[in-house]
Design a protein around this motif. Structure first.
Motif, PDB file in Angstrom:
ATOM      1  N   SER A 101      40.063  36.143  39.233  1.00 53.86           N
ATOM      2  CA  SER A 101      39.830  37.211  40.207  1.00 53.86           C
ATOM      3  C   SER A 101      40.922  38.270  40.081  1.00 53.86           C
ATOM      4  CB  SER A 101      39.843  36.623  41.625  1.00 53.86           C
ATOM      5  OG  SER A 101      40.016  37.625  42.595  1.00 53.86           O
ATOM      6  N   THR A 106      35.815  43.960  45.941  1.00 54.23           N
ATOM      7  CA  THR A 106      36.883  43.980  44.943  1.00 54.23           C
ATOM      8  C   THR A 106      38.016  44.893  45.400  1.00 54.23           C
ATOM      9  OG1 THR A 106      35.213  43.684  43.215  1.00 54.23           O
ATOM     10  CG2 THR A 106      37.401  44.395  42.510  1.00 54.23           C
ATOM     11  N   GLN A 146      32.874  51.633  40.414  1.00 58.06           N
ATOM     12  CA  GLN A 146      32.488  50.930  41.648  1.00 58.06           C
ATOM     13  C   GLN A 146      30.994  51.081  41.852  1.00 58.06           C
ATOM     14  OE1 GLN A 146      31.605  52.569  45.031  1.00 58.06           O
ATOM     15  NE2 GLN A 146      30.841  50.500  45.425  1.00 58.06           N
ATOM     16  N   THR A 206      35.176  41.544  35.387  1.00 57.56           N
ATOM     17  CA  THR A 206      35.485  41.199  36.776  1.00 57.56           C
ATOM     18  C   THR A 206      34.261  40.751  37.555  1.00 57.56           C
ATOM     19  OG1 THR A 206      35.262  43.563  37.217  1.00 57.56           O
ATOM     20  CG2 THR A 206      37.504  42.698  36.985  1.00 57.56           C
ATOM     21  N   GLY A 260      34.191  47.055  39.862  1.00 61.12           N
ATOM     22  CA  GLY A 260      34.323  46.380  41.144  1.00 61.12           C
ATOM     23  C   GLY A 260      33.212  46.713  42.110  1.00 61.12           C
TER      24      GLY A 260
END
Length: 862
Positions: free
Chosen positions: A185, A209, A231, A157, A205
């Motif tokens: 995406s 995101t 994250q 990602t 992410g």
């Protein structure tokens, strides 16, 4: 043989890289990596690699590392002149291929393996020097605390030019796990189709995101193989951390919030998932093999606080500012992070401040000093700081704020909507004469937040969607606001005039991103050339063919069946969006109302002034209730097919399992419904074709073909839908010309999403397509008034339909304004107003049919 190649080969036939159409196992990957390493030669070189999330980039990156070359990954599509001029790489790998200098020009330290940018895209030549030990230590540490398994499959990602994105690649390949390579995406349906098809277990992410995940209804997605989500890339608000931690707990996966820096080869700390709900403001504890200490600072006298200093095998060798630095060894063993932190009694660390001139936004580490230098080179003297998740820029008087905003956003690599700009007569300074950044932050925060198109676009959305501008936030997209195919036509035409050529996915782009599109450059061809979406063009042409054929100006039948395909196409685009299931159903419900209510009201009017219809037409149920011998009651067959099809689908998609199945396999489900439609078309399921009540079922396959076309994302999928059309149309009508007309129209819908045409034609087509429902409803009563003057009758019918459409639009707008005013008088917030009558779906347009009822019925192939 390279140890890296040996490592890859040791995992044998296990899947290594999975894409939409090119899976590789570890043995195949090892062979490709070894082959590319030979391409670069034996002498060590500096390799600048433009990265994409694809197989070629992975092979080239690993091949360079396997050959002990030094890799400098950079994002594709950017200007790398500064880096190339400064470092003069021996090899440049870009979209054009591999460019190798005849001789190697650098002295490279034996341990040096990777160079990473430190400052987003501000153009700074300052690079982080990372060794093989750094890469191995960090990948092993991440694999340990995430407990990465061989069975894991991680989606890419994030870009490989970003240390976080590259760490996902390294850590998973280290343990023999697989990578799902994609540039899609998380906001795209295709991403989730690929993720579920390959049984993805994890993705990474940055804070932005998770904003996208909120918009697409991630909370309602069923991802049975998802194990954990990570994250990093900047601080995420504690409330969002708690929200996603609760979501993870509900669905049975884990959320890892992490803290790191390029200088630490990506990761320095992680927050254990079981603490995310209760300690959402903490960065957690050091990664395995690392440690923290707090060094007191005079400017932060609070007891127990200090600058966070990290030590570990993943700490960089040092910085590079010029080629000579590439020969240097390690210059430090500890990393001063510049963050002010404190440690609690449980050993968890929390960031409470910042002492340096770097900020993280959108996953980028932005050098504010370099940003000021870039603006200065552009003739703008300014102070740059941050304000939460926004850049704050204060410039001298005489500059246009929008120009400063665009320049700063471009230099920093962030959206222009994330930059606040204030232009003042004198830049704020402290008594010492140093820049006063706290005051600059306040000045920028108080400046108007608008971009070039801000006010115009917000008003445009409000006008077309019949909303109060106050209800429209910068994070909302056309789809989020309930836009449908009728409003799509109007808005797309107006947006193109304002913005120039629109991105293909503009209905799903938030208003913020549309505002930040560059203004159209008014070159000569843009005054006559405009982009017209094929579905809009088909609606305009088809409704004219319908009216002209009915008025006997000419005979070209087939428009209604094209429109039925267009209806299915727009159903797939505007109803089956990534929004949560209740929103989908609401959009579908209001779409049905947009079609059924105007139709019933016009029938009621026609019943009073003509003998054209029967009471059963009020319910749009003539095919069910009769009479079946009327020459006029069957005129509304197209609306009946469409409305009852949408009602049946609305009932189906109320079932959570069906909704989940469509999200996981959108094309497969659409093809399944197309197969069902074909079974009805050929009588496989035993439907009695002599009964008019089943006419809607027989025509359903046109709708299903359009639906499948909207979800076809590859050439073979589009080819499959086209093949079904060719087979299904053979013998469907007695008229060969009619079959060719329908096939041509729907093939254009599948293969040609937009056409370029004179601007005047695009505007006229948009107006006619927008009014197509009302042209259809009224034309039966208009063209007969002109007798043998067929052309006049056709023009009059189109004009009347457009006039009625405009009147309905004004009435809706008046009602929306009146409702908003009423709510304001009662002290209710506008945001509490439900988005009624803003459904996403297909509005009806009229059928073509020969005189009377029988000519409208399809013919079976013998």
């Amino acid at each position: 043989m390279s140890p890296l190649v040996d490592h890859l080969r040791s995992h044998g036939d296990r899947p290594a890289v999975l894409t939409a159409d090119q899976p590789l196992n570890y043995r195949e990957l090892a062979e490709m990596v070894e082959s590319f390493a030979h391409t670069l030669g034996r002498r060590r070189r500096l390799v600048l690699l433009e990265t994409r999330n694809d197989v070629a980039t992975v092979v080239r990156h690993l091949g360079a590392l396997a050959g002990r070359h030094v890799v400098l990954p950079v994002p594709a599509g950017r200007d790398h002149t500064n880096l190339i001029t400064t470092y003069r790489p021996d090899v440049v790998i870009d979209a054009a291929g591999v460019h190798v200098r005849s001789e190697a020009a650098h002295e490279l330290h034996d341990d040096l393996a990777l160079l990473m940018s430190t400052s987003g895209s501000t153009g700074s030549p300052k690079l982080v020097r990372l060794s093989r030990t750094n890469l191995t230590a960090n990948a092993g540490s991440i694999a340990e605390y995430l407990q990465i398994r061989e069975t894991d499959r991680a989606a890419t990602t994030l870009p490989m030019s970003y240390c976080y994105g590259l760490s996902v690649v390294h850590s998973h390949l280290l343990v023999g796990a697989a990578l799902i390579m994609t540039e899609q995406s998380v906001a795209d349906d295709d991403f989730w189709e690929l993720f579920t098809r390959h049984r993805g277990t994890t993705f990474a992410g940055v804070p932005y995101t998770f904003e996208l995940l909120d918009r697409i209804g991630f909370a309602s997605m069923r991802l049975p193989h998802l194990r954990y989500v990570t994250q990093a890339g900047g601080r995420m608000p504690p409330e969002r951390v708690r929200e996603y931690a609760a979501l993870a707990d509900r669905w049975g996966w884990q959320l890892f919030v992490m803290y790191g820096a390029t200088e630490a080869t990506a990761r320095m700390a992680y927050l254990p998932p079981d603490l995310a709900l209760t300690r959402s403001n903490a960065i957690g504890r050091p990664v395995p093999g690392g440690s923290f200490s707090l060094e007191p600072l005079d400017e932060w006298p609070e007891v127990g606080t200090g600058e966070l200093v990290y030590r570990g095998a993943n700490v960089m060798m040092g910085y590079a500012d010029e080629p000579a630095d590439l020969a240097r060894g390690a210059t430090l063993d500890a990393l001063r992070t510049g963050d002010i932190a404190r440690r609690d009694e449980h050993g968890l660390y929390e960031i409470i401040g910042r002492r340096s001139r770097f900020v993280k936004m959108y996953g980028l580490r932005i050098d504010l000093q370099q940003l000021e230098n870039t603006l200065s080179e552009a003739g703008v003297r300014a102070l740059c700081t941050d304000n939460g998740d926004r850049l704050a820029v204060v410039a001298g008087a005489g500059h246009d704020p929008d120009d400063v905003r665009r320049t700063a956003a471009g230099a920093a690599g962030v959206p222009a909507g994330a930059v606040d700009v204030a232009c003042v007569h004198e830049l704020p300074t402290l008594p010492s004469g140093k820049p006063d950044y706290p005051t600059a932050r306040v000045l920028a925060a108080g400046a108007p937040r608008r971009t070039q198109h801000d006010g115009d676009l917000r008003r445009m959305f409000a006008d077309v969607l019949h909303l109060n501008p106050a209800e429209i936030t910068e994070d909302a997209s056309f789809v989020d606001l309930g836009g449908n195919s009728l409003t799509y036509v109007t808005l797309s035409v107006r947006l193109e005039r304002a913005l120039g050529r629109l991105p293909a996915d503009w209905p799903r782009l938030p208003l913020r991103e549309l505002q930040n599109l560059p203004a159209p450059s008014r070159r000569w061809w843009q005054f006559w050339g405009s982009t017209l979406e094929t579905s809009v063009a088909l609606r305009a042409v088809a409704i004219v063919l319908i009216v002209g054929s009915h008025a006997e100006l000419f005979e070209l039948w087939g428009g209604a069946h094209i429109l039925l395909g267009v209806a299915g196409y727009n159903f797939g685009r505007f109803c089956l969006t990534p929004l949560p299931r209740p929103v989908r159903i609401r959009h579908l419900r209001t779409t049905i109302a947009w079609i059924a209510i105007p139709s019933a009201l016009w029938v009621a009017f026609a019943l009073v002034v003509t003998d054209d219809y029967h009471a059963s037409n009020l319910l749009l149920a003539n095919k069910f209730l009769g009479p079946h011998d009327s020459m006029t009651a069957g005129r509304l067959w197209f609306v009946e097919v469409l409305v009852w099809t949408l009602i049946a689908l609305a009932v189906l998609f109320c079932i959570p399992a069906v909704d989940r199945l469509e999200r996981r396999h959108p094309f497969a489900l659409a093809i399944g419904f197309l197969a069902f439609g074909m079974a009805l078309r050929y009588g496989v399921v035993g439907v009695d074709e002599g009964r008019d009540a089943w006419f809607s079922m027989l025509a359903f396959w046109f709708f299903a073909a359009g639906w499948a076309a909207s979800k076809a994302s590859t050439v073979w999928q589009r080819a499959a839908v086209t093949a079904v059309l060719v087979v299904g149309l053979h013998g469907y009508f007695d008229d060969t010309l009619r079959q060719l007309l329908v096939l041509t129209g729907l093939a254009l819908l599948i293969w040609l999403p937009a056409v370029r045409c004179p601007a005047g034609i695009a505007v006229v087509a948009g107006v006619v397509a927008e009014a197509s429902l009302y042209i259809y409803l009224t034309h039966y009563q208009v063209y007969p008034l002109f007798g043998s003057h067929e052309l006049v009758g056709v023009v009059a019918a189109v004009v009347v339909g457009i006039t009625v459409s405009a009147a309905v639009t004004l009435a809706r707008q008046w009602w929306g304004d009146r409702s908003s005013a009423g709510r304001m008088r009662r002290g209710l917030p506008l945001g509490d107003e439900p988005l009624l009558d803003q459904g996403g779906g297909e509005d009806a347009v009229g059928p073509d049919q020969a005189r009377g009822h029988d000519a409208a019925a399809p013919r079976r192939g013998r």
